[in-house]
Design an enzyme around this catalytic site. Structure first.
Site, short mmCIF file in Angstrom:
data_model
loop_
_atom_site.label_atom_id
_atom_site.label_comp_id
_atom_site.label_asym_id
_atom_site.label_seq_id
_atom_site.Cartn_x
_atom_site.Cartn_y
_atom_site.Cartn_z
N GLY B 494 -3.15 47.55 5.65
CA GLY B 494 -1.97 47.12 6.14
C GLY B 494 -1.96 46.44 7.62
O GLY B 494 -0.71 46.27 8.01
N ALA B 533 -14.78 49.71 11.78
CA ALA B 533 -14.58 50.73 12.99
C ALA B 533 -13.23 51.07 13.35
O ALA B 533 -13.07 51.56 14.33
CB ALA B 533 -15.15 50.01 14.23
N SER B 534 -12.24 50.98 12.51
CA SER B 534 -10.65 51.20 12.83
C SER B 534 -10.42 50.50 14.01
O SER B 534 -9.64 51.12 14.68
CB SER B 534 -10.48 52.65 13.04
OG SER B 534 -10.99 53.31 11.58
N ARG B 535 -10.91 49.35 14.21
CA ARG B 535 -10.85 48.66 15.41
C ARG B 535 -9.55 47.77 15.49
O ARG B 535 -9.28 47.22 16.70
CB ARG B 535 -11.99 48.03 15.82
CG ARG B 535 -12.66 46.88 15.04
CD ARG B 535 -14.03 46.33 15.32
NE ARG B 535 -13.91 45.39 16.32
CZ ARG B 535 -13.26 44.24 16.12
NH1 ARG B 535 -13.26 43.55 14.92
NH2 ARG B 535 -13.01 42.96 17.23
N THR B 537 -6.05 47.41 14.87
CA THR B 537 -4.80 47.67 15.39
C THR B 537 -5.05 47.50 16.79
O THR B 537 -4.20 47.29 17.54
CB THR B 537 -4.40 49.17 14.95
OG1 THR B 537 -4.32 49.15 13.43
CG2 THR B 537 -3.05 49.33 15.59
N ALA B 738 -1.80 51.98 21.30
CA ALA B 738 -2.42 52.24 19.92
C ALA B 738 -3.84 52.27 19.85
O ALA B 738 -4.55 51.59 20.61
CB ALA B 738 -1.90 51.25 18.79
N GLY B 740 -7.05 53.18 16.72
CA GLY B 740 -7.17 53.23 15.31
C GLY B 740 -7.18 54.64 14.68
O GLY B 740 -7.29 55.73 15.26
N VAL B 741 -6.83 54.67 13.18
CA VAL B 741 -6.93 55.97 12.66
C VAL B 741 -7.36 55.69 11.01
O VAL B 741 -7.30 56.56 10.40
CB VAL B 741 -5.42 56.53 12.53
CG1 VAL B 741 -4.43 55.81 11.56
CG2 VAL B 741 -5.23 58.14 12.25
N GLU B 743 -10.24 55.19 9.42
CA GLU B 743 -11.38 56.04 8.73
C GLU B 743 -11.00 57.55 8.95
O GLU B 743 -11.83 58.30 8.36
CB GLU B 743 -12.64 55.52 9.50
CG GLU B 743 -12.98 53.95 9.52
CD GLU B 743 -14.06 53.72 10.14
OE1 GLU B 743 -15.25 53.76 9.96
OE2 GLU B 743 -13.68 53.34 11.68
#
Lengths: 159, 786
Positions: B494, B533-535, B537, B738, B740-741, B743
């Site tokens: 998203g 790496a959920s990086r 956002t 914010a 990241g979330v 993974e």
């Protein structure tokens, strides 16, 4: 390789198509008709990404030969929305956040629509059962299941 | 619209609003374009790959003459044609194998032909002579001096400065923590738990298989269309390997039909490019079969982990020894950094004064390990959080209370020596315990079932080089709408929607004015390191906010000059520029392309508004190679907790997950419903790896490369309910706070389930997957059933 001319209805449109004997319905849709909404995930009938309705029944189109579809009615994901209006199941899956990468979504929607056609008020168990052949790696299924319940509710209201 | 109040620092309403996905309409109508949907016409060539049937062998000869002679074949290539190394952190692989093969499925030759059938026939006609070598099929053995060397040239490979290969061994990275004095701390422990776990290889299983189409023009310029999380990294790595300019290597990346890490970096894409180089002018398509998808691109590496953890009589953690042998596979170009992440995260989210860690990346003759959702953390936490649970029981403390005592809090010293930034981990524990009704045990649904609850914590930092960059461009259109260009990829998480939300909020326009410039195209899109790496956002979000603020500033300067006011008195609200001083307003559409007239028709001010922004963390420091200690190992940690309630069927060993609860501290939820969707999806993916998934190898050959034999969770396996709780302790350098979330929900699921199984039946099941068969046999072994 022998070729065959078949006549069939896809999303309400009559099509006359020349297909080789070994072409699958999935290949015909994607390569001959260029309806690419139907996806190829495994080509072995195991993931459900290629699910379409064949005479109203959900099938893995990778396991159906195109020549078998002479005279058939096919509905793909492109046939669900009418005049740019999303169908209730499409609306519901958007509203419930049941779409992520979107690759399984066309097959999920067809399976869900086929379920609602034959069973307008399915139980939670019946919904899970109807979707068990549609693998989704993103959503965890919960929002998809909620969306089918919502669409069934909409259906109940309109009926 | 007129606003009387001056602007404040308050977070805009759009941040924290669960707006619908921008890509939802096209994805539910079949209109969304994925790579395999692109049409290339009758000139398209189809590629197939000749692959090694052996886990370890020398290539004595390759004869492609029969394949070349087959009518319809347009190109046949082998490793001889492409001598350059390729790799992200450690350049240890060739595009096609050269002198030796190191895993079953390794590419040896490639064919392009007028149809897949002809290409497949040509592949069968390629003759290869091998001299078989002893394979390494276990990482612990691989790390020993007795093991045959898989990469004798390890010492000459190009490597980034934070990875430490050991030439003359199979260890391609050895990360160490030496904090305090673990060896002498054991004598002060009141309880010690010691276990060894084997975490199996698993597959990402995107429903869309890898696909790449490459075309090379007469000047040698390359265009690659690929299903990719990393268009820019692919541009960089493939260009370097081929010795061409990055600007002559263009990557176009449509929507990705699931990535989870396997489409990060470069895997099969380089094959398509290499073949296309010998079929100039014609597009060459390589689409992996589902079987190839299982073991020829990237897999999640296996792990053998030995853990020893001790605490004092009050339950305070004192010491840990953690030895990890990662089954890196035939090449560890990407995997080395997973083992580094495993090392600097090896304590789990706990404050432990004495820690000794050895995290080793070991070459084996298994498939190539790569990034997978969690990047080493699910594997590490799977064992670690079972040990923590057991230690709590040993010392007679409630597992939740034990975790409350020991978990990282703001200001705690983390395992690499730095202080923990503000974290909501304690709140995550409390909220999850509350949601799962911790401490209350409901009766099982049948006398032949046992019910239990389990909890596990996690932490994870974005694992990446110290300085990966992001950039963004915000361009305003004639009608005031905004086109946002980013180089990060929409893989289902998203990100396009969340980026548009942040841009709209920072600029001051309605959400429905936002458009995304897509697909990502390295020729036009701004640079982004990788979608990993959920990086995004956090990192790309910062770039987007900077770009939007840049555009905003340009607009306000134009209007201020035209109105003879100060920019500080102006604002953009809902797509209109407003003055808090003069109460004038003007719509963006009237100024963003043609500017504004100066007074008295004396000329014009402004011009097309294009905002640019970038972001790169500049503060990550190196760690000492011998102690793993340093000032700042990572950019930040996302922390969280999960709990499950389940039933074990004593007659079959089958596990049924009744409900799940998850809480993660994501700093600020830009789009809460989409964040919760990530949590649910990761939770169920975690359930799938906990209960079902294992790549089964025999002599290096995967035995179960299909969905029938490698089962993943279906709609029937999803629990009836997952409560997703979003905790918001702001990140100091995150956009609107914010972090990241994406993974993280995958990480604590395996041990939460293992701990719940223990709670239900009093048996520790150890290494996943907890299949019905394994659980039933454990019940028999423990004498629970006979």
């Amino acid at each position: 390789m022998a070729f065959h001319q078949i006549t069939l209805t896809i999303n309400g449109e009559t099509e006359i198509i020349e297909v080789p004997s070994n072409m699958t319905l999935l290949q015909m849709l994607r390569e001959k008709v260029v309806l690419t909404g139907t996806k190829n995930g495994c080509a072995a009938g195991e993931c459900g990404a290629c699910t379409v309705m064949l005479n109203g029944e959900p099938v893995n189109s990778c396991l159906v030969l195109a020549v078998e579809c002479d005279g058939a009615q096919i509905t793909t994901v492109e046939g669900l929305a009418q005049n740019n209006h999303l169908s209730p199941i499409q609306e519901a899956i958007v509203a419930h956040g049941g779409v992520q990468c979107g690759f399984c979504t066309p097959g999920v929607l067809i399976s869900a629509q086929a379920l609602l056609n034959r069973n307008p008020q399915p139980t939670d168990h019946e919904i899970r059962d109807a979707l068990v052949g549609n693998l989704c790696r993103c959503t965890g299924y919960l929002r998809i299941i909620e969306a089918v319940k919502e669409a069934a509710k909409q259906h109940a209201v309109t009926v | 619209m007129l606003v009387k109040e001056p602007p404040t620092e308050k977070i805009p309403d759009l941040i924290g609003a669960s707006v619908p996905r921008l890509d939802a309409y096209e994805k539910v109508t079949g209109a969304a374009v994925f790579t395999d949907d692109l049409q290339f016409g009758p000139g398209l060539l189809h590629a197939r790959i000749k692959r090694s049937p052996h886990p370890h062998a020398l290539i004595k000869s390759i004869d492609v003459s029969k394949a070349r002679a087959l009518p319809g074949v347009k190109a046949v290539v082998t490793g001889e044609d492409f001598p350059g190394f390729i790799g992200l952190y450690l350049k240890d692989r060739y595009i096609f194998a050269r002198d030796r093969v190191r895993y079953v499925g390794e590419a040896i030759a490639g064919v392009a032909a007028i149809s897949e059938a002809v290409a497949e026939k040509a592949v069968d006609l390629i003759e290869i002579e091998y001299e078989l070598l002893e394979p390494v099929l276990d990482p612990e053995f691989g790390a020993s001096p007795e093991a045959p060397l898989l990469h004798p040239d390890l010492g000459s490979y190009e490597v980034v400065p934070f990875i430490f290969p050991k030439p003359g061994t199979n260890i391609s990275n050895h990360f160490k923590i030496r904090k305090g004095d673990a060896d002498s701390a054991w004598s002060t422990c009141a309880a010690i738990v010691e276990h060894k776990y084997r975490i199996p290889h698993v597959q990402h299983v995107p429903i869309e298989p890898h696909v790449a189409i490459a075309k090379v023009d007469e000047q040698g310029k390359v265009t690659l269309w690929s299903s990719s999380q990393s268009p820019f990294a692919q541009r960089n790595l493939i260009a370097k390997s081929l010795g061409i300019s990055q600007s002559d290597m263009r990557v176009i990346a449509p929507y990705v039909g699931g990535g989870f890490g396997c489409k990060a970096g470069v895997s099969m894409e380089a094959l398509a490019v290499a073949i296309a180089l010998k079929a100039k002018g014609r597009p060459v398509k390589l689409l992996l079969t589902r079987e190839e998808e299982f073991y020829t691109a990237f897999v999640r590496q296996g792990l053998v982990i030995k853990l020893k953890i001790g605490c004092d009589a009050e339950g305070k953690l004192l010491a840990m020894e953690n030895t990890m042998y990662w089954d890196g596979g035939a090449s560890t170009e990407y995997g080395v950094n997973i083992t580094r992440a495993g090392g600097y995260s090896s304590s789990g989210p706990y404050e432990i004064p004495h820690v000794k860690t050895d995290s080793m990346c070991v070459y084996t003759n298994h498939p190539v390990g790569g990034a997978m959702r969690g990047f080493g953390m699910p594997e590490l936490h799977a064992g670690l959080e079972q040990c923590i649970d057991e230690l709590a029981h040993e010392i007679k403390l409630d597992p939740v209370e034990f975790r409350r005592i020991n978990c990282l809090k703001t200001g705690s010293t983390v395992v690499t020596g730095s202080k923990m930034h503000p974290t909501g981990l304690p709140e995550c524990i409390d909220r999850v315990a509350e949601a799962i009704h911790w401490g209350h045990k409901a009766p099982p649904s049948s006398p032949t079932k046992r019910r239990g609850k389990g909890i596990a914590l996690m932490w994870k930092a974005p694992a990446m080089p110290p300085n990966p960059g992001s950039s963004a461009v915000v361009e305003l259109n004639e009608d005031g709408t905004v086109t946002l260009a980013v180089g990060g990829q929409e893989i289902g998480q998203g990100t396009f929607t969340v980026m548009a939300q942040m841009a709209a909020a920072a600029l001051g326009v309605p959400m429905d004015w936002m458009r995304i410039a897509g697909p990502v195209d390295t020729q036009y899109s701004p640079y982004e390191w990788q979608t990993v790496a959920s990086r995004l956002t956090w990192s790309m979000g910062n770039a987007v906010v900077n770009a939007a603020r840049d555009a905003r500033e340009q607009v306000l300067n134009v209007v201020a000059e035209a109105w003879n006011e100060r920019p500080e008195d102006l604002d953009i609200v809902n797509g209109e520029v407003v003055s808090y001083k003069s109460e004038e307003t003007i719509s963006l559409k009237d100024i963003v392309i043609y500017g504004m007239p100066k007074p008295n028709a004396s000329g014009w001010i402004g011009g097309p508004i294009v905002g640019r922004g970038n972001f790169m963390p500049t503060y990550v420091t190196g760690l000492d190679a011998e102690t793993g200690q340093g000032e700042r190992a990572v950019v930040h940690y996302t922390t969280g907790a999960q709990a499950v309630e389940l039933e074990v069927d004593l007659e079959t060993g089958k596990i049924e997950i009744l409900r799940g609860a998850a809480a993660f501290d994501l700093g600020k939820a830009i789009n809460p419903e989409m964040a919760k969707a990530q949590v649910e999806g990761g939770f169920v993916q975690g359930i799938s790896t906990a209960l079902f998934e294992s790549m089964q190898f025999k002599d290096g050959i995967m035995q179960n490369p299909s969905f029938v034999d490698y089962r993943i969770a279906t709609s029937a396996d999803a629990p009836p309910r997952i409560d997703s709780i979003l905790v918001e302790v702001p990140q100091d350098d995150g956009p609107f706070g914010a972090r990241g979330v994406g993974e993280h929900p995958m990480v604590p699921t395996i041990p939460a389930i293992a701990n719940a199984i223990y709670d239900a039946i009093g048996v520790r099941v150890g290494s996943p997957p907890f299949t019905a068969e394994k659980v039933y046999l454990a019940l028999v072994d423990a004498g629970v059933v006979s």
